[in-house]
Every structure is written in C-alpha cells, then in structure tokens.
Scaffold this motif. Structure first.
Motif: not given
Lengths: 266, 262
Positions: B30-39, B69-75, B122-127
C-alpha cells in the motif's frame, strides 16, 4: 584475465542456448523496449502545440527517444530478481558449489540477451536512420567509441546497483520492493520521462550527480551529440564514481550475506 | 447465478484468510502504491513547464486520466493477474484437468478463483487521485456524467478482462506464454495518457486494434462531461462483443487441451 576469458567462452554459449529455449520471452522483452516511445508521443504532442522547446525540434526528440530506447535495453539489468529468487528458494546453494562466482553466470546470461539485441536491433535502427530524414544521428568515430564505452559502463553500473539491492535478500524479503522504489525515483532523474535539458536548472544539476543518468540519459546525450568535451568527461567521472561505490557495496554485502546464508544452513 | 455468487463468497473468504497472514507485505504494498501514485502525478508536471495544455488536456484533466489508469491497473492486479496468468501453469502441469471436472463453468473458475488482496489499495488510490484532480478543477462531476462514467468504467473492466483472456487462451497452442501479462501491462501502460496524445496510426491502433482508448480516455472524458451517450453505447457494444469473442475462443481452445499426461 586469461582465466576469465576462458570462463566466459564456456558460459556464454550455455547462456545463449538457454535463452533460445525461451524465444517468446525474448521477443516480449524486445517489445517492452518500446515504452520510452510513449514518452516520445507526449513530447511530440507538446512540440506540435507549443513549437520548438528550448531549441529542441521534433527531430531532436525523435533521435533522443529512439536512442534512449536502444540504450535502455542495453544497460538496464533486472538481476535483483534473480538474486532474490535464488536466495529465497535456496537455488543459490547449487550455484555455490560451482567454481565460478554466481555473478559470472548472471552476467553471461544478461550479455547473451544483449548480444542478440545488438545483432537484431542496432542494424535496424542504423538502416532507419539512414533511410529516414526524420531520424538522424551524426556520429563521429570518436563519439561512437564514447557511446560504446558509456553503454558498457552503464550496464556495469546497473548490474552492480541491482546486485547490491538483490543481495539484501539475505536479510529481508523486501529487497525487490526496495530496488523498485530506488529505481522508480531514478526513472524520473535518468532522462526517461523527460530529457534532462527540459528540467528546471536545479533538478538538472542534481540529476547530473546522481547515478541514474549514467544508465540512460548520459549515453543517449552522447549519441545525439549534445555534450561538450568537459561535460563528457564529467559524465564519465560520475559514472565511474558510482560504479565504484555500488561495486564495493555489492561485494561487501555479498560476503556478509554469504556467511549468514551458510549459518542458516539452507 | 446465485450459486456462482455463493461460490465467489467462499473463494474470496479463503484467499483473504490466506493472505492476511502476510500483513507486512500488505502494508508495504500500500505504501509503495501511494508513493508511485504521487511520484507519477508529480513527474508529469514537467510537461506543463513547457505548455499549458497538451492536445487539449490541462494538468488536472490529465490527472483524471492518470487516476483512472491506476484504478484500472489495480483492477488488473486484483482480479486478472492472480487468475489468468496461472493459465500457462495449469496447462503445462495438467492442473486444468481438475478444474474441468468441477461442476461449474470452467471460464468462471479460471477467471475469478483468486483475488490479489495485496493490491486492493490501488483502485482506491487511483480514484483518490481523480477526486483530487476535480478538487483542483474546482467542480464536481454532474450526476448524469457520473452515471455515464460508471457504465463506461464497467465496460472498460470487461474489455480489459476479455482482451487478457483472448491473449492467455493462446497458451493451449503455445504452452509457454508466461509473458502475456507483461504484454497486457505494457499495453495498459499506454493508457496512462489520453489517446489524443498519440498521433497518426498509433492513435488508430490504440482505439481500434487494441482497445486502450476505452480503458482510461473515454471514462475520463465521461467524468469531465465531454462525452455523449452514443459513445457510451459504442463502448458497451465493444465490451459485449469482446466478451462473447473471448468466451467462444476459450471454448475453442479447450478442444485443443489434451491434458499433461496424455
């Protein structure tokens, strides 16, 4: 030195035949190399709208990203996965009873992919550059040697860096995640998302001192002829410095980890 | 239908229990995903140092696409990857025999048996990124646009699933297609940006041949209120067609499956 040459004369054909078993994998690896071209599309869209950026025309972006795609495939090493897998599953034990250091096996595996890539793609790009006016690299023999050298050093640095992170697997199962984090930050500063010339000055200066540019941006900038003699020398110096740092780090961690590994008795 | 829903409930309860033993990995992901999203959101800012909008998309509007894109990738990581990428393994080892003898639809079993619980964030972070983008735009999507978006997002998930199944089914002939997942990820990666960023034949290919446009660009346009009902109908039709094609291809492929030992 002679012993090393003999070793690789034996290892490389073995790695090549192993690669040929998984041809589909090789083809997909080639396909994955078109990712930088996604970034190219974005920059072309910007140039179409805003005109040349800081003197960069369409052709400059095309040459940069085609060069970057080739350089990336030649330098980028994913050896941290192999370290982690072999350490976690204990497959490393069988490698340890062989006379050559496991690193030599990994290096020859990665070299054999790259030799194939050189034979297939580099001629194709050369022909495309020769035929198409949109893609030009004006290479002098001296610069060509510089590019080759920077690509070899870039690969060596990438291998040392991935290995330094890979052997963390002796202590933690999160070594791949750590490497992803490190490498992910690097993608931005390597010249992948944007050529470094498009960055604000402060970021550009920082990127020049960090190791990531050596594996992508530096060889590509040499190839497209954007660097002065002084910048070229500085680029090589930074590359060698980081190569020394990660090389030593990897060997130290490897020795320590190996003791631990034996102690566990896997 | 009810029987299949009950099956899903049992499957997912089991996966959850299994995966929750590795809580550290879960939080690390989860931490990694958040980091990627912000980055990712920060690094595309570099484009906007040089232009106010790219092909008609401003920075917050581009963030809507990136969030989707993040949400779809999460799916993909949540549902597709844990199931479909095991298919070559099933065929190579003959495990598919066991699946075929079970009294339920085989396509259902190979497609929905598992859940990559690690990646539910990931889908939640994307949304979340989409919500942030709208906050920056200073407005909320209208209700009608929101409904249109939901329809398009559902179509997008079906399209991505059907497309992956079509590719993975080739394993009946090629056996070793472990890298199909890498390929799907690579194609999805082009959906990080709106298709109008791409020019010429690449854009045509990303719309017609490989349906990337349907995955992120169209749902984003719907949410931004730039899309009519007609396009939504088209997306629905594409989803239904692709799903039917993938199911037919799956049945056709099964006929070539001979088991590992025979």
């Amino acid at each position: 030195m002679l012993r090393l040459a003999r070793l690789y004369r034996a290892l490389l054909p073995a790695a090549r035949s192993q690669m040929l078993v998984y041809r589909a994998q090789f083809v997909l690896w080639l396909l994955s190399g078109v990712f930088p071209l996604v970034m190219l599309a974005v920059w072309l869209a910007i140039v179409d709208e805003a005109g040349p950026l800081l003197g960069w025309q369409r052709e400059d972006f095309i040459a940069y990203y085609v060069g970057a795609a080739v350089v990336h495939q030649l330098t980028f090493s994913w050896v941290n996965w192999q370290w982690q897998d072999e350490i976690r599953t204990g497959a490393l034990s069988t490698r340890l009873i062989k006379p050559a250091d496991p690193a030599h096996h990994f290096i020859s595996e990665q070299l054999s992919w790259r030799i194939f890539f050189l034979m297939l793609v580099v001629p194709a790009v050369a022909v495309a550059a020769w035929l198409s006016p949109a893609l030009t690299f004006d290479l002098t023999p001296a610069r060509a040697v510089g590019v080759a050298l920077s690509v070899i050093l870039g690969f060596a640095l990438s291998f040392a860096m991935a290995s330094a992170f890979g052997v963390i697997a002796f202590w933690s199962t999160q070594s791949n995640n750590l490497y992803h984090l490190w490498y992910g930050m690097g993608q931005f500063l390597s010249g992948w998302i944007a050529p470094l010339a498009m960055f604000p000055t402060a970021l550009r200066q920082a990127a020049r001192w960090l190791p990531f540019r050596s594996m992508l941006g530096f060889p590509t900038e040499l190839l497209t002829g954007q660097l002065t003699a002084a910048e070229t020398v500085a680029g090589f110096a930074v590359t060698l410095l980081w190569l020394a740092i990660f090389g030593v780090l990897y060997r130290v961690l490897w020795r320590r980890g190996l003791k631990r590994y034996e102690a566990v008795g896997a | 239908m009810g029987r299949y829903l009950r099956l899903l409930a049992i499957f997912y309860k089991n996966t959850l229990i299994g995966e929750l033993e590795y809580r550290l990995g879960f939080w690390a992901n989860l931490a990694l995903s958040l980091f990627w999203l912000l980055w990712a959101a920060l690094s595309v800012r570099v484009y906007f140092f040089h232009a106010n909008d790219i092909a008609g998309w401003t920075y917050p509007e581009l963030l809507v696409v990136m969030g989707l894109f993040f949400a779809m990738n999460g799916f993909r990581q949540l549902v597709l990857e844990p199931n479909l990428s095991l298919l070559p393994e099933y065929v190579r080892l003959g495990t598919l025999d066991y699946i075929l003898t079970k009294p339920a639809n085989s396509q259902f079993l190979v497609s929905l048996r598992r859940l990559g619980v690690y990646n539910w964030g990931d889908p939640l972070l994307g949304l979340g990124l989409v919500a942030y983008a709208f906050w920056r735009l200073g407005r909320a999507p209208r209700l009608a646009d929101g409904l249109l978006f939901l329809a398009l997002a559902a179509a997008a998930m079906v399209i991505l699933y059907a497309f992956s199944l079509l590719l993975q089914t080739t394993t009946f002939w090629l056996v070793n297609v472990n890298e199909v997942d890498t390929l799907v990820m690579g194609l999805l990666e082009t959906g990080r940006f709106p298709v109008s960023f791409y020019r010429g034949w690449v854009r045509v290919a990303l719309t017609v041949v490989i349906p990337v446009a349907f995955l992120t660009t169209l749902p984003a346009q719907a949410l931004l209120g730039r899309l009519g009902w007609l396009t939504a109908l088209l997306a629905g039709a594409v989803a239904v067609l692709l799903f039917a094609a993938s199911a037919a291809f799956w049945r056709f492929g099964l006929r070539y499956y001979t088991g590992a030992s025979s």
